[in-house]
Design a protein around this motif. Sequence first.
Motif, PDB file in Angstrom:
ATOM      1  N   ASP A  94       0.745  -1.268  -0.142  1.00  0.00           N
ATOM      2  CA  ASP A  94      -0.034  -0.095   0.022  1.00  0.00           C
ATOM      3  C   ASP A  94       0.790   1.319  -0.065  1.00  0.00           C
ATOM      4  O   ASP A  94       0.218   2.229  -0.439  1.00  0.00           O
ATOM      5  CB  ASP A  94      -0.979   0.116   0.916  1.00  0.00           C
ATOM      6  N   VAL A  95       2.038   1.349   0.294  1.00  0.00           N
ATOM      7  CA  VAL A  95       2.963   2.215   0.469  1.00  0.00           C
ATOM      8  C   VAL A  95       3.651   2.578  -0.778  1.00  0.00           C
ATOM      9  O   VAL A  95       4.098   3.441  -1.449  1.00  0.00           O
ATOM     10  CB  VAL A  95       3.906   2.105   1.637  1.00  0.00           C
ATOM     11  N   LEU A  96       3.952   1.203  -1.496  1.00  0.00           N
ATOM     12  CA  LEU A  96       4.565   1.257  -2.901  1.00  0.00           C
ATOM     13  C   LEU A  96       3.762   2.172  -3.858  1.00  0.00           C
ATOM     14  O   LEU A  96       4.131   2.689  -4.567  1.00  0.00           O
ATOM     15  CB  LEU A  96       4.640  -0.158  -3.296  1.00  0.00           C
ATOM     16  N   SER A  97       2.389   2.097  -3.807  1.00  0.00           N
ATOM     17  CA  SER A  97       1.456   2.838  -4.621  1.00  0.00           C
ATOM     18  C   SER A  97       1.249   4.346  -4.386  1.00  0.00           C
ATOM     19  O   SER A  97       0.654   5.129  -5.159  1.00  0.00           O
ATOM     20  CB  SER A  97       0.081   2.173  -4.494  1.00  0.00           C
ATOM     21  N   VAL A  98       1.820   5.006  -3.295  1.00  0.00           N
ATOM     22  CA  VAL A  98       1.797   6.392  -2.795  1.00  0.00           C
ATOM     23  C   VAL A  98       2.482   7.314  -3.982  1.00  0.00           C
ATOM     24  O   VAL A  98       1.662   8.024  -4.430  1.00  0.00           O
ATOM     25  CB  VAL A  98       2.490   6.729  -1.726  1.00  0.00           C
ATOM     26  N   PRO A  99       3.665   7.120  -4.327  1.00  0.00           N
ATOM     27  CA  PRO A  99       4.183   7.941  -5.366  1.00  0.00           C
ATOM     28  C   PRO A  99       3.578   7.755  -6.886  1.00  0.00           C
ATOM     29  O   PRO A  99       3.085   6.472  -7.199  1.00  0.00           O
ATOM     30  CB  PRO A  99       5.680   7.468  -5.639  1.00  0.00           C
ATOM     31  N   ARG A 100       3.333   8.500  -7.760  1.00  0.00           N
ATOM     32  CA  ARG A 100       2.651   8.403  -8.993  1.00  0.00           C
ATOM     33  C   ARG A 100       3.493   7.483  -9.696  1.00  0.00           C
ATOM     34  O   ARG A 100       2.669   6.723 -10.285  1.00  0.00           O
ATOM     35  CB  ARG A 100       2.633   9.855  -9.515  1.00  0.00           C
ATOM     36  N   LEU A 101       4.505   7.413  -9.658  1.00  0.00           N
ATOM     37  CA  LEU A 101       5.389   6.455 -10.687  1.00  0.00           C
ATOM     38  C   LEU A 101       6.041   5.449  -9.761  1.00  0.00           C
ATOM     39  O   LEU A 101       7.025   4.706 -10.365  1.00  0.00           O
ATOM     40  CB  LEU A 101       6.339   7.321 -11.753  1.00  0.00           C
ATOM     41  N   GLY A 102       5.675   5.141  -8.681  1.00  0.00           N
ATOM     42  CA  GLY A 102       6.102   4.093  -7.880  1.00  0.00           C
ATOM     43  C   GLY A 102       7.569   4.337  -7.315  1.00  0.00           C
ATOM     44  O   GLY A 102       8.247   5.446  -7.224  1.00  0.00           O
ATOM     45  N   TRP A 103       8.198   3.230  -6.522  1.00  0.00           N
ATOM     46  CA  TRP A 103       9.518   3.601  -6.028  1.00  0.00           C
ATOM     47  C   TRP A 103      10.132   2.443  -7.118  1.00  0.00           C
ATOM     48  O   TRP A 103       9.937   1.568  -7.446  1.00  0.00           O
ATOM     49  CB  TRP A 103       9.318   2.560  -4.704  1.00  0.00           C
ATOM     50  N   ILE A 104      11.549   3.059  -7.454  1.00  0.00           N
ATOM     51  CA  ILE A 104      12.503   2.476  -8.330  1.00  0.00           C
ATOM     52  C   ILE A 104      13.916   2.191  -7.253  1.00  0.00           C
ATOM     53  O   ILE A 104      14.205   3.468  -6.763  1.00  0.00           O
ATOM     54  CB  ILE A 104      12.614   3.212  -9.316  1.00  0.00           C
ATOM     55  N   ASN A 105      14.404   1.098  -7.592  1.00  0.00           N
ATOM     56  CA  ASN A 105      15.335   0.604  -6.733  1.00  0.00           C
ATOM     57  C   ASN A 105      16.681   0.316  -7.652  1.00  0.00           C
ATOM     58  O   ASN A 105      16.448  -0.303  -8.643  1.00  0.00           O
ATOM     59  CB  ASN A 105      15.163  -0.760  -5.896  1.00  0.00           C
ATOM     60  N   LEU A 106      17.708   0.985  -7.191  1.00  0.00           N
ATOM     61  CA  LEU A 106      19.010   0.830  -7.628  1.00  0.00           C
ATOM     62  C   LEU A 106      19.749  -0.284  -6.669  1.00  0.00           C
ATOM     63  O   LEU A 106      19.845  -0.268  -5.483  1.00  0.00           O
ATOM     64  CB  LEU A 106      20.127   2.068  -7.620  1.00  0.00           C
ATOM     65  N   HIS A 107      19.930  -1.620  -7.265  1.00  0.00           N
ATOM     66  CA  HIS A 107      20.481  -2.867  -6.864  1.00  0.00           C
ATOM     67  C   HIS A 107      21.661  -2.822  -7.601  1.00  0.00           C
ATOM     68  O   HIS A 107      21.918  -3.016  -8.800  1.00  0.00           O
ATOM     69  CB  HIS A 107      19.300  -3.947  -7.120  1.00  0.00           C
ATOM     70  N   PHE A 108      22.661  -3.518  -6.746  1.00  0.00           N
ATOM     71  CA  PHE A 108      24.004  -3.751  -7.219  1.00  0.00           C
ATOM     72  C   PHE A 108      24.242  -5.306  -7.804  1.00  0.00           C
ATOM     73  O   PHE A 108      25.381  -5.722  -7.276  1.00  0.00           O
ATOM     74  CB  PHE A 108      24.979  -3.392  -6.100  1.00  0.00           C
ATOM     75  N   SER A 109      23.564  -5.551  -8.787  1.00  0.00           N
ATOM     76  CA  SER A 109      23.827  -6.781  -9.683  1.00  0.00           C
ATOM     77  C   SER A 109      23.070  -6.677 -10.862  1.00  0.00           C
ATOM     78  O   SER A 109      22.337  -5.690 -11.114  1.00  0.00           O
ATOM     79  CB  SER A 109      23.325  -8.120  -8.928  1.00  0.00           C
ATOM     80  N   VAL A 110      23.388  -7.566 -11.808  1.00  0.00           N
ATOM     81  CA  VAL A 110      22.568  -7.566 -13.203  1.00  0.00           C
ATOM     82  C   VAL A 110      21.503  -8.734 -12.651  1.00  0.00           C
ATOM     83  O   VAL A 110      21.499  -9.809 -12.969  1.00  0.00           O
ATOM     84  CB  VAL A 110      23.508  -7.968 -14.275  1.00  0.00           C
ATOM     85  N   LEU A 111      20.277  -8.130 -12.378  1.00  0.00           N
ATOM     86  CA  LEU A 111      19.147  -9.012 -12.040  1.00  0.00           C
ATOM     87  C   LEU A 111      18.682  -9.830 -13.255  1.00  0.00           C
ATOM     88  O   LEU A 111      18.910  -9.365 -14.452  1.00  0.00           O
ATOM     89  CB  LEU A 111      18.094  -8.185 -11.784  1.00  0.00           C
ATOM     90  N   PRO A 112      18.287 -10.969 -12.954  1.00  0.00           N
ATOM     91  CA  PRO A 112      17.903 -11.502 -11.754  1.00  0.00           C
ATOM     92  C   PRO A 112      18.903 -12.445 -11.002  1.00  0.00           C
ATOM     93  O   PRO A 112      18.887 -12.933 -10.111  1.00  0.00           O
ATOM     94  CB  PRO A 112      16.786 -12.676 -12.277  1.00  0.00           C
ATOM     95  N   ALA A 113      20.067 -12.122 -11.523  1.00  0.00           N
ATOM     96  CA  ALA A 113      21.292 -12.492 -10.421  1.00  0.00           C
ATOM     97  C   ALA A 113      21.507 -11.835  -9.108  1.00  0.00           C
ATOM     98  O   ALA A 113      21.224 -10.617  -9.265  1.00  0.00           O
ATOM     99  CB  ALA A 113      22.587 -12.405 -11.317  1.00  0.00           C
ATOM    100  N   TRP A 114      21.562 -12.586  -8.039  1.00  0.00           N
ATOM    101  CA  TRP A 114      22.132 -12.024  -6.834  1.00  0.00           C
ATOM    102  C   TRP A 114      20.905 -10.860  -6.286  1.00  0.00           C
ATOM    103  O   TRP A 114      21.267  -9.828  -6.029  1.00  0.00           O
ATOM    104  CB  TRP A 114      23.411 -11.377  -6.768  1.00  0.00           C
ATOM    105  N   ARG A 115      19.856 -11.699  -6.126  1.00  0.00           N
ATOM    106  CA  ARG A 115      18.711 -10.719  -5.689  1.00  0.00           C
ATOM    107  C   ARG A 115      19.012 -10.948  -3.975  1.00  0.00           C
ATOM    108  O   ARG A 115      19.451 -12.020  -3.586  1.00  0.00           O
ATOM    109  CB  ARG A 115      17.027 -11.274  -5.742  1.00  0.00           C
ATOM    110  N   GLY A 116      18.828  -9.859  -3.268  1.00  0.00           N
ATOM    111  CA  GLY A 116      19.098  -9.966  -1.891  1.00  0.00           C
ATOM    112  C   GLY A 116      19.900  -8.772  -1.101  1.00  0.00           C
ATOM    113  O   GLY A 116      20.248  -7.778  -2.056  1.00  0.00           O
ATOM    114  N   ALA A 117      20.555  -9.007  -0.004  1.00  0.00           N
ATOM    115  CA  ALA A 117      21.022  -7.775   0.663  1.00  0.00           C
ATOM    116  C   ALA A 117      22.556  -7.978   0.391  1.00  0.00           C
ATOM    117  O   ALA A 117      22.975  -6.775   0.318  1.00  0.00           O
ATOM    118  CB  ALA A 117      21.001  -8.258   2.292  1.00  0.00           C
ATOM    119  N   ALA A 118      23.187  -8.932  -0.108  1.00  0.00           N
ATOM    120  CA  ALA A 118      24.689  -8.787  -0.366  1.00  0.00           C
ATOM    121  C   ALA A 118      25.017  -9.181  -1.913  1.00  0.00           C
ATOM    122  O   ALA A 118      25.861 -10.327  -2.011  1.00  0.00           O
ATOM    123  CB  ALA A 118      25.207  -9.495   0.617  1.00  0.00           C
TER     124      ALA A 118
END
Length: 308
Positions: A94-118
């Motif tokens: 329900d919080v993800l929908s508050v911004p008009r264009l959503g939340w966008i995340n910079l993740h330090f891998s080439v997804l879908p490789a290495w999803r997660g915290a490290a």
Amino acid sequence: MRLVFAGTPEVALPSLDALVASDHEVVAVVTRPDARAGRGRTLRPSPVAERAQELGLEVLRPPKPSDPAFVERLREIAPDCAPVVAYGGLVPADVLSVPRLGWINLHFSVLPAWRGAAPVQHALIAGDEVTGASVFSLVPELDAGPVYGLLTERIRPEDTAGTLLARLADLGAGLLTDVVDHLALGDIEARPQQEEGLTYAPKLTTDDARVDWTAPAFAVDRRIRGCTPAPGAWTTYDGERLKLGPLSVVDGPAALAPGELAVTKNEVRVGTGTSDVLLDEVQPHGKKAMVAADWARGVRPEPGARLG
């Protein structure tokens, strides 16, 4: 566009600075609550909170992203988009929908490789030759949202998790800003992630950082680099923990058994499952880091002494 930036550690600072310097308006920053740190265990703001205060930005420190007071304030701000870099909290649907264009995340891998915290740490430990960064749309499932853009970066032989993450943070700041620019123009579309190549990168534990000297030298080297600076690679000597910095692999077959030490005036050699390695910097329990040869002169290992 009106932006609310979410991030906590130092690695998020390049992106915050880049967005502040862009044509968009960073209205507020969301970060984790102040945490105790240092020998005195005093409460300290996160690096992102400190930078936001320097920039005169409103700082929101919700105990959880679902906190009603935070959600209400976010709705009042009415951001167009919420860029995220290493925030450290799970944003509910329900919080993800508050911004008009959503939340966008910079993740330090080439997804879908290495999803997660490290992701950077696991890429190094796994022996990957290339990694990168991805900007994707946040969804309730961990790092599974569609991807707006990505970049790749070669892993260098001398890289540690710290140096590689710092480089990706700088490169990723440009990627994140570019995606925000195109979202404002409306000329970019996210593409779903493929399931092929999916791997996970949970937070490393202290046990993960323990060196197995029976492993090949390359794997020993990569584990140490992947655990530097945190949680810190380690082994034991004479029953005491010994923290290890990055080392060098000796060319040629092993002359020593796994974990066996060979000490000369200026070097400390250790056996692995393949080649020997040379220790560089070590840190005995309760002491400061020191050159391995200086440590060896102090402990004077007997012939045949071993680590681990």
